[in-house]
Design a protein around this motif. Structure first.
Motif, PDB file in Angstrom:
ATOM      1  N   VAL A   1       8.945   3.621  -3.614  1.00  0.00           N
ATOM      2  CA  VAL A   1       7.833   3.341  -4.522  1.00  0.00           C
ATOM      3  C   VAL A   1       8.360   2.977  -5.902  1.00  0.00           C
ATOM      4  O   VAL A   1       7.911   2.013  -6.535  1.00  0.00           O
ATOM      5  CB  VAL A   1       6.888   4.558  -4.600  1.00  0.00           C
ATOM      6  N   ALA A   2       9.354   3.724  -6.382  1.00  0.00           N
ATOM      7  CA  ALA A   2       9.928   3.432  -7.693  1.00  0.00           C
ATOM      8  C   ALA A   2      10.616   2.071  -7.703  1.00  0.00           C
ATOM      9  O   ALA A   2      10.524   1.318  -8.681  1.00  0.00           O
ATOM     10  CB  ALA A   2      10.922   4.535  -8.072  1.00  0.00           C
ATOM     11  N   ILE A   3      11.290   1.709  -6.609  1.00  0.00           N
ATOM     12  CA  ILE A   3      11.970   0.408  -6.527  1.00  0.00           C
ATOM     13  C   ILE A   3      10.945  -0.727  -6.547  1.00  0.00           C
ATOM     14  O   ILE A   3      11.111  -1.724  -7.255  1.00  0.00           O
ATOM     15  CB  ILE A   3      12.846   0.349  -5.266  1.00  0.00           C
ATOM     16  N   LEU A   4       9.860  -0.572  -5.782  1.00  0.00           N
ATOM     17  CA  LEU A   4       8.839  -1.624  -5.729  1.00  0.00           C
ATOM     18  C   LEU A   4       8.153  -1.784  -7.084  1.00  0.00           C
ATOM     19  O   LEU A   4       7.854  -2.910  -7.507  1.00  0.00           O
ATOM     20  CB  LEU A   4       7.815  -1.301  -4.637  1.00  0.00           C
ATOM     21  N   GLU A   5       7.873  -0.666  -7.753  1.00  0.00           N
ATOM     22  CA  GLU A   5       7.257  -0.752  -9.082  1.00  0.00           C
ATOM     23  C   GLU A   5       8.188  -1.460 -10.055  1.00  0.00           C
ATOM     24  O   GLU A   5       7.742  -2.260 -10.883  1.00  0.00           O
ATOM     25  CB  GLU A   5       6.918   0.651  -9.586  1.00  0.00           C
TER      26      GLU A   5
ATOM     27  N   ILE B   1       0.852  -1.183   0.000  1.00  0.00           N
ATOM     28  CA  ILE B   1       0.000   0.000   0.000  1.00  0.00           C
ATOM     29  C   ILE B   1       0.892   1.237   0.000  1.00  0.00           C
ATOM     30  O   ILE B   1       1.776   1.375   0.849  1.00  0.00           O
ATOM     31  CB  ILE B   1      -0.932   0.023   1.225  1.00  0.00           C
ATOM     32  N   VAL B   2       0.648   2.123  -0.947  1.00  0.00           N
ATOM     33  CA  VAL B   2       1.439   3.347  -1.071  1.00  0.00           C
ATOM     34  C   VAL B   2       0.497   4.544  -1.036  1.00  0.00           C
ATOM     35  O   VAL B   2      -0.445   4.621  -1.824  1.00  0.00           O
ATOM     36  CB  VAL B   2       2.256   3.365  -2.381  1.00  0.00           C
ATOM     37  N   ASN B   3       0.739   5.461  -0.091  1.00  0.00           N
ATOM     38  CA  ASN B   3      -0.010   6.719  -0.038  1.00  0.00           C
ATOM     39  C   ASN B   3       0.823   7.781  -0.727  1.00  0.00           C
ATOM     40  O   ASN B   3       1.827   8.252  -0.189  1.00  0.00           O
ATOM     41  CB  ASN B   3      -0.307   7.112   1.414  1.00  0.00           C
ATOM     42  N   ALA B   4       0.429   8.142  -1.942  1.00  0.00           N
ATOM     43  CA  ALA B   4       1.220   9.072  -2.741  1.00  0.00           C
ATOM     44  C   ALA B   4       1.240  10.473  -2.149  1.00  0.00           C
ATOM     45  O   ALA B   4       2.171  11.242  -2.411  1.00  0.00           O
ATOM     46  CB  ALA B   4       0.668   9.123  -4.172  1.00  0.00           C
TER      47      ALA B   4
ATOM     48  N   GLU C   1       0.218  -7.311  -5.046  1.00  0.00           N
ATOM     49  CA  GLU C   1      -0.643  -6.248  -5.561  1.00  0.00           C
ATOM     50  C   GLU C   1      -0.136  -4.908  -5.050  1.00  0.00           C
ATOM     51  O   GLU C   1       0.092  -4.724  -3.850  1.00  0.00           O
ATOM     52  CB  GLU C   1      -2.089  -6.455  -5.093  1.00  0.00           C
ATOM     53  N   LEU C   2       0.062  -3.970  -5.952  1.00  0.00           N
ATOM     54  CA  LEU C   2       0.534  -2.637  -5.614  1.00  0.00           C
ATOM     55  C   LEU C   2      -0.650  -1.679  -5.648  1.00  0.00           C
ATOM     56  O   LEU C   2      -1.234  -1.429  -6.698  1.00  0.00           O
ATOM     57  CB  LEU C   2       1.614  -2.194  -6.586  1.00  0.00           C
ATOM     58  N   VAL C   3      -1.017  -1.153  -4.468  1.00  0.00           N
ATOM     59  CA  VAL C   3      -2.184  -0.270  -4.340  1.00  0.00           C
ATOM     60  C   VAL C   3      -1.693   1.146  -4.081  1.00  0.00           C
ATOM     61  O   VAL C   3      -0.961   1.389  -3.114  1.00  0.00           O
ATOM     62  CB  VAL C   3      -3.104  -0.737  -3.206  1.00  0.00           C
ATOM     63  N   ILE C   4      -2.086   2.091  -4.935  1.00  0.00           N
ATOM     64  CA  ILE C   4      -1.731   3.498  -4.784  1.00  0.00           C
ATOM     65  C   ILE C   4      -2.948   4.255  -4.263  1.00  0.00           C
ATOM     66  O   ILE C   4      -3.991   4.260  -4.919  1.00  0.00           O
ATOM     67  CB  ILE C   4      -1.259   4.111  -6.121  1.00  0.00           C
ATOM     68  N   LEU C   5      -2.827   4.858  -3.101  1.00  0.00           N
ATOM     69  CA  LEU C   5      -3.937   5.608  -2.511  1.00  0.00           C
ATOM     70  C   LEU C   5      -3.907   7.049  -2.989  1.00  0.00           C
ATOM     71  O   LEU C   5      -2.850   7.615  -3.223  1.00  0.00           O
ATOM     72  CB  LEU C   5      -3.851   5.561  -0.986  1.00  0.00           C
TER      73      LEU C   5
END
Length: 366
Positions: free
Chosen positions: A347-351, A256-259, A362-366
């Motif tokens: 975030v860039a590394i995980l993507e 989970i990523v909170n942008a 699953e990569l979730v962008i909030l």
């Protein structure tokens, strides 16, 4: 000695009765038909110290309606002063199985340009459900946590939100909502989160408690239960089912990523396949040092400002790190900390890991 033995035996039985990481069925979902219903209403708040609406048409109509309840008819073309009153919207949640006479907490919010509802009193107002029927009546004194002050020179000071407040136990339930769960052929329990494994385990736990074959998982959310008709018998059965313990299935691998805040949360199910990670950072620094240039003596020149800029580029190189197969959450954190990545860089590394097929999550962008 005998007392110590009994204490130890009770501790062992308590540990065996509740499996590790088990959760109660009531914490995993709810029975169909036992739902919260939203109520809304329109009302007038009076008794304000000049912080109400100015001349809103619907506020004027509301004040005329309040006056008509007491047999007062305002002359045509005469509008009441509205500075001490405000048009408001009232909201509340009607809990399941609520009965007439019970009380509800309500929220009152200004509808127009009222500056503050502090010190106001809500006049008796009906609250309706989605079907248009009246289920509660609201009235009472508002509790407003906000504060708004305005000076003569136009300066303002506002703390929290003074145009909204609450009335504890401010509404009385007038009629109950018919849920109909006492006459349905089957009793249905719905999980809050869809999961086939958890649904099967809940059904197995119910069968082990009330009898084999009486509960079956219909899909990833619903468990159908054979139950006797009637509210009393089903209420007893539902209470028994709610207190059963079930070991739910593990959550799927998810990041989970909170942008907006840069917060990154990785659950324990995330695994990384063999991969190599290298992260670099490029820093560009611009320094401005303008100089003042004076003209020569006895000349017709003018003093001028001459710009002077210095651009510096720094590139930070980090060594490449290898991520081992089936890396756990702690391994991922160690690698990220080793290369000094910020949350935005993470975030860039995980993507990149996901695109490379090294991270199955699953990569979730909030």
């Amino acid at each position: 000695m005998m007392k110590r033995f009994l204490t130890l035996a009770l501790l062992i039985l308590a540990s065996l009765s509740t499996p590790a990481f088990a959760e109660r069925v009531k914490d995993l979902g709810q029975f169909e038909g036992l739902r919260v219903n939203q109520l809304t209403g329109y009302g007038i708040v009076v008794g304000l110290a000049g912080t109400g609406d100015d001349s809103l048409e619907y506020a004027t109509q509301g004040m005329k309606g309040v006056a008509s309840r007491f047999g007062i008819t305002l002359p045509a073309g005469v509008n009441p002063a509205l500075k001490n009153s405000a048009a408001v919207i009232i909201t509340a949640d009607l809990p399941p199985m609520a009965k007439p006479g019970q009380r509800l907490d309500i929220t009152v919010s200004a509808l127009g340009k009222a500056k503050s509802l502090r010190g106001g009193t809500l006049m008796m107002s009906p609250m309706r459900g989605a079907d248009g029927q009246i289920y509660a009546m609201a009235q009472g004194n508002l509790a407003v946590g906000g504060l708004g002050v305005e000076a003569a020179d136009g300066s303002k000071l506002s703390i929290n939100i003074p145009s909204a407040g609450r009335i504890p136990s401010g509404a009385t339930i007038e009629q109950a909502v018919l849920n109909g769960f006492g006459d349905t052929p089957l009793l249905t329990f719905n999980l809050a989160e869809a999961d086939l494994t958890t649904a099967q385990r809940v059904a197995q736990s119910i069968n082990a408690s009330i009898g084999m074959g009486r509960a079956r998982a219909m899909d990833a959310v619903s468990i159908a239960i054979e139950a006797p008709t009637g509210v009393e018998g089903r209420s007893t059965l539902m209470s028994q089912i709610e207190n059963l313990y079930v070991d739910p299935a593990d959550a799927p691998a998810r990041v989970i990523v909170n942008a907006r805040t840069g917060t990154v949360v990785i659950n324990g199910a995330v695994r990384i396949r063999p991969a190599a990670v290298s992260h670099g950072k490029l820093t560009v620094k611009v320094d401005e040092d303008p100089r003042i240039v004076q003209p020569a003596p006895f000349s017709k020149g003018e003093t001028a400002l001459e710009p002077s800029s210095t651009i510096t580029v720094e590139e930070h190189r980090s060594p490449m790190f290898a991520v081992q197969e089936t890396a756990s959450l702690s391994d991922i954190v160690k690698v990220v900390n080793a290369i000094g990545a910020s949350p935005a860089d993470l975030v860039a590394i995980l993507e990149a890991l996901k695109q490379a097929g090294a991270m199955k999550a699953e990569l979730v962008i909030l």
